[in-house]
Scaffold this motif. Structure first.
Motif, PDB file in Angstrom:
ATOM      1  N   ASP A  26      -9.224   7.526  -4.727  1.00 14.27           N
ATOM      2  CA  ASP A  26      -9.228   8.962  -4.054  1.00 14.27           C
ATOM      3  C   ASP A  26      -9.426   8.646  -2.873  1.00 14.27           C
ATOM      4  O   ASP A  26     -10.597   8.393  -2.290  1.00 14.27           O
ATOM      5  CB  ASP A  26     -10.554   9.558  -4.865  1.00 14.27           C
ATOM      6  CG  ASP A  26     -10.926  10.963  -4.371  1.00 14.27           C
ATOM      7  OD1 ASP A  26     -10.541  11.289  -3.111  1.00 14.27           O
ATOM      8  OD2 ASP A  26     -11.410  11.668  -5.275  1.00 14.27           O
ATOM      9  N   LEU A  27      -8.785   9.210  -1.937  1.00 14.66           N
ATOM     10  CA  LEU A  27      -8.756   9.084  -0.449  1.00 14.66           C
ATOM     11  C   LEU A  27      -9.886   9.794   0.283  1.00 14.66           C
ATOM     12  O   LEU A  27     -10.402   9.236   0.994  1.00 14.66           O
ATOM     13  CB  LEU A  27      -7.431   9.809   0.190  1.00 14.66           C
ATOM     14  CG  LEU A  27      -7.279   9.422   1.733  1.00 14.66           C
ATOM     15  CD1 LEU A  27      -7.211   7.915   2.041  1.00 14.66           C
ATOM     16  CD2 LEU A  27      -6.056   9.976   2.084  1.00 14.66           C
ATOM     17  N   ILE A  52     -10.058   5.054  -8.694  1.00 15.70           N
ATOM     18  CA  ILE A  52      -9.818   6.070  -9.915  1.00 15.70           C
ATOM     19  C   ILE A  52      -9.270   5.280 -11.047  1.00 15.70           C
ATOM     20  O   ILE A  52      -9.864   5.287 -12.120  1.00 15.70           O
ATOM     21  CB  ILE A  52      -8.943   6.958  -9.512  1.00 15.70           C
ATOM     22  CG1 ILE A  52      -9.310   7.814  -8.286  1.00 15.70           C
ATOM     23  CG2 ILE A  52      -8.449   7.837 -10.626  1.00 15.70           C
ATOM     24  CD1 ILE A  52      -8.040   8.676  -7.757  1.00 15.70           C
ATOM     25  N   TYR A  53      -8.547   4.265 -10.923  1.00 12.26           N
ATOM     26  CA  TYR A  53      -7.850   3.583 -11.804  1.00 12.26           C
ATOM     27  C   TYR A  53      -7.669   1.888 -11.376  1.00 12.26           C
ATOM     28  O   TYR A  53      -7.295   1.857 -10.288  1.00 12.26           O
ATOM     29  CB  TYR A  53      -6.506   3.854 -12.628  1.00 12.26           C
ATOM     30  CG  TYR A  53      -6.621   5.158 -13.152  1.00 12.26           C
ATOM     31  CD1 TYR A  53      -7.190   5.167 -14.317  1.00 12.26           C
ATOM     32  CD2 TYR A  53      -5.993   6.300 -12.769  1.00 12.26           C
ATOM     33  CE1 TYR A  53      -7.284   6.659 -14.929  1.00 12.26           C
ATOM     34  CE2 TYR A  53      -6.153   7.730 -13.280  1.00 12.26           C
ATOM     35  CZ  TYR A  53      -6.569   7.298 -14.761  1.00 12.26           C
ATOM     36  OH  TYR A  53      -6.678   8.720 -15.409  1.00 12.26           O
ATOM     37  N   ASN A  54      -7.816   1.061 -12.418  1.00 11.23           N
ATOM     38  CA  ASN A  54      -7.660  -0.370 -11.932  1.00 11.23           C
ATOM     39  C   ASN A  54      -6.448  -0.642 -12.896  1.00 11.23           C
ATOM     40  O   ASN A  54      -6.729  -0.719 -14.329  1.00 11.23           O
ATOM     41  CB  ASN A  54      -8.739  -1.148 -12.242  1.00 11.23           C
ATOM     42  CG  ASN A  54      -8.540  -2.704 -11.839  1.00 11.23           C
ATOM     43  OD1 ASN A  54      -7.647  -3.004 -10.941  1.00 11.23           O
ATOM     44  ND2 ASN A  54      -8.860  -3.519 -12.559  1.00 11.23           N
ATOM     45  N   LEU A  55      -5.177  -0.815 -12.756  1.00 13.44           N
ATOM     46  CA  LEU A  55      -4.312  -0.611 -13.565  1.00 13.44           C
ATOM     47  C   LEU A  55      -3.903  -2.151 -13.833  1.00 13.44           C
ATOM     48  O   LEU A  55      -3.389  -2.981 -12.937  1.00 13.44           O
ATOM     49  CB  LEU A  55      -2.920  -0.051 -13.052  1.00 13.44           C
ATOM     50  CG  LEU A  55      -3.097   1.368 -12.439  1.00 13.44           C
ATOM     51  CD1 LEU A  55      -2.061   2.051 -11.961  1.00 13.44           C
ATOM     52  CD2 LEU A  55      -3.603   2.095 -13.758  1.00 13.44           C
ATOM     53  N   PRO A 105       2.082  12.012  -2.401  1.00 14.46           N
ATOM     54  CA  PRO A 105       3.035  12.818  -1.239  1.00 14.46           C
ATOM     55  C   PRO A 105       1.944  13.813  -1.010  1.00 14.46           C
ATOM     56  O   PRO A 105       1.914  14.119   0.226  1.00 14.46           O
ATOM     57  CB  PRO A 105       3.863  13.537  -2.468  1.00 14.46           C
ATOM     58  CG  PRO A 105       3.947  12.345  -3.253  1.00 14.46           C
ATOM     59  CD  PRO A 105       2.796  11.732  -3.548  1.00 14.46           C
ATOM     60  N   ASP A 106       0.744  14.094  -1.603  1.00 11.51           N
ATOM     61  CA  ASP A 106      -0.183  15.032  -1.099  1.00 11.51           C
ATOM     62  C   ASP A 106      -1.415  14.579  -0.366  1.00 11.51           C
ATOM     63  O   ASP A 106      -2.194  14.987   0.264  1.00 11.51           O
ATOM     64  CB  ASP A 106      -0.965  15.863  -2.060  1.00 11.51           C
ATOM     65  CG  ASP A 106      -1.610  14.947  -3.150  1.00 11.51           C
ATOM     66  OD1 ASP A 106      -1.632  13.696  -3.090  1.00 11.51           O
ATOM     67  OD2 ASP A 106      -2.003  15.675  -4.166  1.00 11.51           O
ATOM     68  N   SER A 107      -1.152  13.257  -0.122  1.00 12.36           N
ATOM     69  CA  SER A 107      -2.330  12.146   0.672  1.00 12.36           C
ATOM     70  C   SER A 107      -3.557  12.202   0.208  1.00 12.36           C
ATOM     71  O   SER A 107      -4.615  11.964   0.935  1.00 12.36           O
ATOM     72  CB  SER A 107      -1.923  12.456   2.092  1.00 12.36           C
ATOM     73  OG  SER A 107      -0.856  11.987   2.656  1.00 12.36           O
ATOM     74  N   GLN A 108      -3.755  12.789  -1.193  1.00  8.30           N
ATOM     75  CA  GLN A 108      -5.163  12.763  -1.781  1.00  8.30           C
ATOM     76  C   GLN A 108      -5.524  11.505  -2.346  1.00  8.30           C
ATOM     77  O   GLN A 108      -6.770  11.108  -2.474  1.00  8.30           O
ATOM     78  CB  GLN A 108      -5.220  13.830  -3.045  1.00  8.30           C
ATOM     79  CG  GLN A 108      -4.744  15.511  -2.206  1.00  8.30           C
ATOM     80  CD  GLN A 108      -5.890  15.715  -1.282  1.00  8.30           C
ATOM     81  OE1 GLN A 108      -7.091  15.869  -1.515  1.00  8.30           O
ATOM     82  NE2 GLN A 108      -5.493  16.361  -0.021  1.00  8.30           N
ATOM     83  N   THR A 109      -4.379  10.739  -2.823  1.00  9.71           N
ATOM     84  CA  THR A 109      -4.766   9.472  -3.254  1.00  9.71           C
ATOM     85  C   THR A 109      -3.801   8.408  -2.637  1.00  9.71           C
ATOM     86  O   THR A 109      -2.759   8.816  -1.990  1.00  9.71           O
ATOM     87  CB  THR A 109      -4.575   9.487  -4.881  1.00  9.71           C
ATOM     88  OG1 THR A 109      -3.152   9.692  -4.994  1.00  9.71           O
ATOM     89  CG2 THR A 109      -5.309  10.410  -5.684  1.00  9.71           C
ATOM     90  N   VAL A 121       0.879  -1.258  -0.005  1.00 10.83           N
ATOM     91  CA  VAL A 121       0.090   0.020  -0.033  1.00 10.83           C
ATOM     92  C   VAL A 121       1.088   1.171   0.062  1.00 10.83           C
ATOM     93  O   VAL A 121       2.016   1.071   0.546  1.00 10.83           O
ATOM     94  CB  VAL A 121      -0.739   0.003   1.187  1.00 10.83           C
ATOM     95  CG1 VAL A 121      -2.157  -0.918   1.208  1.00 10.83           C
ATOM     96  CG2 VAL A 121      -0.124  -0.126   2.421  1.00 10.83           C
ATOM     97  N   ALA A 122       0.474   2.336  -0.621  1.00 17.04           N
ATOM     98  CA  ALA A 122       1.082   3.432  -0.706  1.00 17.04           C
ATOM     99  C   ALA A 122       0.230   4.820  -0.751  1.00 17.04           C
ATOM    100  O   ALA A 122      -0.702   4.715  -1.535  1.00 17.04           O
ATOM    101  CB  ALA A 122       2.159   3.540  -1.979  1.00 17.04           C
ATOM    102  N   PHE A 123       0.746   5.742  -0.241  1.00 18.66           N
ATOM    103  CA  PHE A 123       0.095   7.250  -0.369  1.00 18.66           C
ATOM    104  C   PHE A 123       0.798   8.014  -1.132  1.00 18.66           C
ATOM    105  O   PHE A 123       2.040   7.998  -1.225  1.00 18.66           O
ATOM    106  CB  PHE A 123      -0.200   7.821   1.062  1.00 18.66           C
ATOM    107  CG  PHE A 123      -0.900   7.202   1.946  1.00 18.66           C
ATOM    108  CD1 PHE A 123      -2.289   7.717   2.059  1.00 18.66           C
ATOM    109  CD2 PHE A 123      -0.529   6.410   3.134  1.00 18.66           C
ATOM    110  CE1 PHE A 123      -3.280   7.127   2.902  1.00 18.66           C
ATOM    111  CE2 PHE A 123      -1.676   5.998   3.984  1.00 18.66           C
ATOM    112  CZ  PHE A 123      -2.878   6.390   3.969  1.00 18.66           C
TER     113      PHE A 123
END
Length: 658
Positions: free
Chosen positions: A488-489, A495-498, A470-474, A466-468
């Motif tokens: 989207d936090l 938002i995306y399924n990669l 840098p702006d912790s928005q996502t 898991v990873a945030f």
């Protein structure tokens, strides 16, 4: 000026030019055997910011040299067609050269900025003196008080060399048209010349030309008066006297060491005029050629003074005169170029020797890291540790299905977070430290706000990483199900399924700017995703076995990966090019972490060790051996003074250096 039609005149002027330049070189500190830098330059060079920047530059330069030679050694065969691999090598060689240029440029800007700081106090004192000088009515009339004040203000904003060139004092024996034209030509042509090659906005050789502020000629006494006003500002004055048969060039320079005052052997313009007329020029053309000769000599002197000044304060400076062959006849400049190259090489030799001594004397010795605490609290393997950005606490995820929050200083357990029904593979903090995210083999990931977990079941297999952003928005999650998901936090929406990996994904991390996400896993590939588009920008497939871990450097330019093939690889994020492979572990690499200052890379392995690598020299500098089984995770504290590690021996160890 038709030099090709007046060969005799060119030879005459060349002889005069060489005498003038030689006189300047011989009467100043610009000599091949120079060993003592001016006091102001020494002050700048002793600044701690410069010392550290020079040590860092030296280490990077030596690492580049080593890599460059290694690439050349395995380099290109001229008899073979260029392959993709050879193209990559060529590109890397060019990149190494560009990195050297960029490093020198940064140092050059630093030298210039700190030279301004070194004169700030002097300028402050001088500004106070100005009022007293003005009140006593002793102000030199050639430069207004307001202009002097502006010079001080401008110098405090941005350092530059001040170039003062008043109109020449010309004998009345010359026609008025000659006198007027020469004054205008010196002012206008020198202004254009300096603006082109030594622009005020330059980061390397800014020169401010003050010719237009002088309405009349100046004399020695007035020049000394100007020096008392502007002594805190590096200044060169070129002032000229023209009699009925000779031209006298005078220079006054201050700002580096004791002021230098020079008067050169004159140019016999009358003899030059005679030779020009013998070569076929009429009087009008001959006088025009004489004017142009005087103008060009002003340009040469101005350029030489500027280059000499910037060579003194910046050993990486490249003299502009080396690029001005189209502006002057080469026969005029050959001797000058030769002298400048000798001066530059002398400075470079001294500089490189000082760099080596500095780097060797202050070379970062391997820190002696020792285990200061062993924490027992988990009942099974510890797979992940993450330090809170506040540096006071850290979290750990374990095969005992729990997450624990610890006091990093005392080692006490502050909280135990339960809710996962299988191994906790990954834990991380948001960048404000308010949220913990966790991923588990139970196919869920959780967001822990105020220690209360919210569960998401969106993957069809275990969540490994898991990873945030840098702006912790996502935030992002990676799974055994071969997918990466970006969320989207705020709204807790996908938002995306990669989908691009062909096997389990073991690790993900955002770039420092948040524009990219890097993923890697059991398919042995690294993918760099564009977060804005959800598309793969770069795929790297240079590891020979499963990739277990990824970390991004603090400056965001590079990232590292650790693999089952026992190696760590360092990459350029922008290009995906391999920088270095670190070999030393004897079993698979499970976790890596950059120190906050970007100088050290920590790695841990199933070989039960933690290894520390110096990123400048690419050398192994420490091996930490305290765990009794596989070491699965490693992390630095924000201040870089503490390392936290977790192991299959069910312990967490806290490491610090003396």
């Amino acid at each position: 000026m038709a030099f090709d039609t007046v060969g005799a005149a060119v030879g005459f002027v060349t002889h005069t030019t060489n005498r003038i330049i030689s006189a300047f070189i011989n009467q100043t500190l610009v000599q091949e055997n120079i060993v003592n830098l001016p006091a102001k330059v020494q002050e700048v060079r002793q600044d701690q910011r410069v010392l550290q920047a020079e040590i860092d530059y030296y280490n990077r330069r030596e690492a580049r040299k080593k890599e460059f030679l290694q690439i050349e050694k395995t380099g290109l065969d001229a008899d073979l067609p260029i392959s993709a691999d050879q193209e990559v090598k060529n590109a890397r060689l060019q990149q190494i050269k560009q990195e050297e240029i960029e490093d020198r440029s940064k140092l050059s800007v630093l030298y210039l900025d700190l030279s301004r700081e070194a004169t700030a106090n002097e300028i402050g004192i001088k500004q106070k003196e100005i009022q007293g000088i003005f009140d006593q009515q002793k102000w030199p009339g050639v430069l207004s008080r307001d202009e002097a004040q502006r010079i001080f203000v401008d110098e405090q904003k941005k350092p530059r060399l001040l170039m003062l060139v008043p109109p020449p004092d010309i004998s009345d024996d010359f026609p008025i048209s000659f006198r007027d034209s020469l004054k205008k030509e010196i002012r206008n042509q020198l202004k254009l010349f300096l603006e082109k090659y030594y622009p005020l906005g330059s980061d390397f050789c800014p020169v401010e030309f003050y010719g237009k502020y002088f309405e009349r000629s100046v004399f020695d006494a007035e020049v000394k008066q100007l020096e008392t006003i502007l002594s805190a500002v590096p200044t060169a004055i070129i002032y000229t006297d023209i009699t009925d048969h000779e031209v006298y060039f005078n220079v006054r320079f201050w700002g580096l060491q004791e002021p230098v005052s020079l008067s050169f052997e004159p140019l016999d313009w009358e003899e030059l005029k005679r030779q020009l007329e013998e070569a076929g020029s009429d009087e009008t053309k001959s006088l025009r050629t004489i004017r142009q000769t005087i103008v060009i000599l002003h340009k040469l002197l101005a350029a030489f003074l500027a280059d000499w000044y910037y060579l003194n304060i910046n050993p990486n400076y490249e003299p502009q005169l080396f690029n001005l062959s189209s502006d002057f006849p080469s026969i005029w400049t050959d001797k000058m170029m030769e002298k400048l190259k000798l001066i530059r090489q002398t400075y470079r030799n001294i500089y490189n020797n000082e760099l080596k001594i500095l780097a060797n004397s202050q070379k970062e010795r391997p820190k002696f890291w020792r285990c200061v605490n062993t924490l027992y609290g988990h009942s099974d393997h510890i797979f992940s540790v993450a330090v809170n950005p506040d540096g006071k606490t850290f979290a750990s995820g374990s095969a005992d299905k729990s997450i624990k929050v610890w006091n990093i200083e005392t080692g006490e357990i502050i909280h135990t977070l339960t809710g996962h029904s299988n191994y906790v593979r990954s834990v991380t903090f948001s960048h404000d430290g308010k949220i913990i995210a966790s991923g588990s083999d139970d196919k869920t990931f959780k967001l822990w706000h105020s220690l209360k977990g919210k569960t998401f079941i969106e993957h069809s297999d275990g969540v490994n990483s898991v990873a945030f952003s840098p702006d912790s928005q996502t935030y992002a999650t990676a799974s055994l199900d071969k997918t990466v998901k970006i969320w989207d936090l705020i709204n807790e929406k996908l938002i995306y399924n990669l989908i691009a990996h062909e096997n389990s994904i073991n690790s993900i991390v955002f770039s420092i700017d948040g524009q990219h996400l890097i993923s890697a896993g059991c398919d042995q590939s690294i993918k760099i995703w564009n977060v804005r588009t959800g598309m793969v920008d770069t795929t790297i497939a240079d590891h020979s076995e499963s990739i277990n871990t990824i970390a991004v450097s603090p400056d965001g330019k590079t990232f590292a990966t650790g693999s089952d093939n026992n190696t760590i690889k360092l990459w350029y994020l922008a290009t995906g090019e391999l920088i270095n492979t670190f070999a030393g572990h004897t079993d698979c690499v499970n976790s890596i972490a950059f120190s906050p200052d970007g100088k050290t890379l920590a790695s841990c392995s199933n070989d039960k060790t933690i290894r520390l690598w110096h990123l400048e020299t690419k050398e192994l500098i420490n091996t930490l051996v305290e765990h009794s089984l596989n070491v699965y995770c490693v992390a630095f504290s924000p201040d870089g003074k503490t390392i936290v590690s977790g192991s299959a021996d069910n312990t967490i160890k806290i490491w610090q250096y003396n």
